[in-house]
Design a protein around this motif. Sequence first.
Motif, mmCIF file in Angstrom:
data_model
loop_
_atom_site.group_PDB
_atom_site.id
_atom_site.type_symbol
_atom_site.label_atom_id
_atom_site.label_comp_id
_atom_site.label_asym_id
_atom_site.label_seq_id
_atom_site.Cartn_x
_atom_site.Cartn_y
_atom_site.Cartn_z
ATOM 1 N N UNK A 292 42.957 31.119 32.413
ATOM 2 C CA UNK A 292 43.363 32.483 32.789
ATOM 3 C C UNK A 292 42.155 33.398 32.916
ATOM 4 N N UNK A 293 41.191 33.266 32.002
ATOM 5 C CA UNK A 293 39.966 34.062 32.081
ATOM 6 C C UNK A 293 39.218 33.753 33.370
ATOM 7 N N UNK A 294 39.112 32.470 33.710
ATOM 8 C CA UNK A 294 38.437 32.079 34.951
ATOM 9 C C UNK A 294 39.170 32.634 36.168
ATOM 10 N N UNK A 295 40.503 32.566 36.128
ATOM 11 C CA UNK A 295 41.304 33.047 37.253
ATOM 12 C C UNK A 295 41.130 34.548 37.461
ATOM 13 N N UNK A 296 41.246 35.315 36.379
ATOM 14 C CA UNK A 296 41.128 36.769 36.486
ATOM 15 C C UNK A 296 39.724 37.178 36.928
ATOM 16 N N UNK A 297 38.711 36.478 36.427
ATOM 17 C CA UNK A 297 37.330 36.835 36.787
ATOM 18 C C UNK A 297 37.025 36.506 38.239
ATOM 19 N N UNK A 298 37.747 35.549 38.824
ATOM 20 C CA UNK A 298 37.514 35.182 40.223
ATOM 21 C C UNK A 298 38.316 36.042 41.200
ATOM 22 N N UNK A 299 39.170 36.923 40.670
ATOM 23 C CA UNK A 299 39.995 37.785 41.530
ATOM 24 C C UNK A 299 39.821 39.252 41.144
ATOM 25 N N UNK A 300 38.621 39.790 41.238
ATOM 26 C CA UNK A 300 38.409 41.200 40.869
ATOM 27 C C UNK A 300 39.171 42.128 41.820
ATOM 28 N N UNK A 301 39.797 43.138 41.243
ATOM 29 C CA UNK A 301 40.530 44.097 42.053
ATOM 30 C C UNK A 301 41.939 43.675 42.418
ATOM 31 N N UNK A 302 42.345 42.451 42.054
ATOM 32 C CA UNK A 302 43.688 41.964 42.371
ATOM 33 C C UNK A 302 44.601 42.147 41.158
ATOM 34 N N UNK A 303 45.783 42.699 41.383
ATOM 35 C CA UNK A 303 46.754 42.871 40.306
ATOM 36 C C UNK A 303 47.491 41.549 40.101
ATOM 37 N N UNK A 304 46.880 40.675 39.328
ATOM 38 C CA UNK A 304 47.406 39.322 39.152
ATOM 39 C C UNK A 304 48.789 39.340 38.500
ATOM 40 N N UNK A 305 49.048 40.323 37.652
ATOM 41 C CA UNK A 305 50.336 40.383 36.951
ATOM 42 C C UNK A 305 51.508 40.502 37.925
ATOM 43 N N UNK A 306 51.273 41.108 39.092
ATOM 44 C CA UNK A 306 52.337 41.292 40.077
ATOM 45 C C UNK A 306 52.242 40.304 41.232
ATOM 46 N N UNK A 307 51.328 39.380 41.151
ATOM 47 C CA UNK A 307 51.136 38.396 42.216
ATOM 48 C C UNK A 307 52.049 37.199 41.964
ATOM 49 N N UNK A 308 53.069 37.029 42.798
ATOM 50 C CA UNK A 308 54.061 35.975 42.605
ATOM 51 C C UNK A 308 53.885 34.808 43.569
ATOM 52 N N UNK A 309 53.104 34.993 44.623
ATOM 53 C CA UNK A 309 52.898 33.926 45.607
ATOM 54 C C UNK A 309 51.409 33.636 45.734
ATOM 55 N N UNK A 310 51.081 32.330 45.803
ATOM 56 C CA UNK A 310 49.688 31.904 45.839
ATOM 57 C C UNK A 310 49.455 30.979 47.020
ATOM 58 N N UNK A 311 48.276 31.116 47.620
ATOM 59 C CA UNK A 311 47.841 30.255 48.717
ATOM 60 C C UNK A 311 46.839 29.244 48.163
ATOM 61 N N UNK A 312 47.074 27.959 48.391
ATOM 62 C CA UNK A 312 46.143 26.950 47.865
ATOM 63 C C UNK A 312 44.702 27.125 48.328
ATOM 64 N N UNK A 313 44.507 27.864 49.414
ATOM 65 C CA UNK A 313 43.159 28.041 49.949
ATOM 66 C C UNK A 313 42.413 29.215 49.314
ATOM 67 N N UNK A 314 43.136 30.082 48.604
ATOM 68 C CA UNK A 314 42.492 31.291 48.099
ATOM 69 C C UNK A 314 41.728 31.037 46.801
ATOM 70 N N UNK A 315 40.811 31.938 46.509
ATOM 71 C CA UNK A 315 39.988 31.837 45.303
ATOM 72 C C UNK A 315 40.851 31.947 44.048
ATOM 73 N N UNK A 316 40.568 31.128 43.071
ATOM 74 C CA UNK A 316 41.275 31.192 41.797
ATOM 75 C C UNK A 316 42.540 30.370 41.731
ATOM 76 N N UNK A 317 42.876 29.677 42.851
ATOM 77 C CA UNK A 317 44.134 28.929 42.867
ATOM 78 C C UNK A 317 44.120 27.762 41.870
ATOM 79 N N UNK A 318 43.010 27.039 41.812
ATOM 80 C CA UNK A 318 42.932 25.893 40.891
ATOM 81 C C UNK A 318 43.076 26.335 39.440
ATOM 82 N N UNK A 319 42.395 27.431 39.091
ATOM 83 C CA UNK A 319 42.511 27.959 37.726
ATOM 84 C C UNK A 319 43.934 28.426 37.454
ATOM 85 N N UNK A 320 44.573 28.989 38.473
ATOM 86 C CA UNK A 320 45.965 29.429 38.335
ATOM 87 C C UNK A 320 46.884 28.251 38.026
#
Length: 271
Positions: free
Chosen positions: A177-205
């Motif tokens: 989770x720390x890795x995921x949040x640090x790789x997505x600065x400025x993104x409100x991860x708490x409200x992010x319900x859909x993920x793209x396998x190509x985007x940054x932080x997907x593997x950590x997610x």
Amino acid sequence: MWWFQQGLCFLPAATVVWSSSTFIFSYVIAVLLRHVDPLVPYISDTGAMAPERCVFGIMLNISSFLGVATVYVRYKQVMALNPDKPRLLQLNTVGLVLGLISSFGLCIVANFQKNTMISMHLVGAILTFGIGTLYILFQTIISHKMQPHIHGMGVFWVRLCLGLWCSASIVTMFVSSVIMYSSLPGVDVAKKLHWNPEETGYSAHIVSTISEWSLAFSFLSFFLTYIQDFQKITLRAEATLQSRHLFNGPQFNVNVRTYNGETTPLLAGSI
């Protein structure tokens, strides 16, 4: 007599089945309505949107109540089996407090959704699984101290493995989770319900969500180890009348057993 009719063993079984059903039902509804991605979303994400969050909240509140009842019965059982071991009784009391806090945390998770009040939701999750893992470890220690006359070694090793599994899941989920949040600065991860396998932080997610599901089911699996123990205990409630009537007037104690011979089980062990 069926196995679930023996003592209070239905209580931990109901806790596990009901709680597991909560996660599965909310997941199915959320996926069918396309509120989350099918591939291992966060458990909290499956209870973030209506109508699944209504099912999630109601069912988790019931799970919280079942958790309190299970923790209390375990406390009374250990106390009854070890009346002359003060050290063990102290551990048992600490275990009771930890179990009640964990159950209360589950109630917080049920009523404060991740996408609306993330801070309270995280507090509830920490209380549920963080304090809950401590509860498991304390009960494992108690099981070890009850060797060899009350518990078999098999029960101790199973509980120890489940406690270590929970601990490992917590560490893995935290790190990912720390890795995921640090790789997505400025993104409100708490409200992010859909993920793209190509985007940054997907593997950590994905690692984080798998760890959360692993934590949830390893935590619930611990209570399955109570089934055999709870087959050997029942609790009873005794009513004491203060008067033979319900009008205003002088009161006096009348033990119901001497008055009309009635005592009822607090939780029936048979159907």
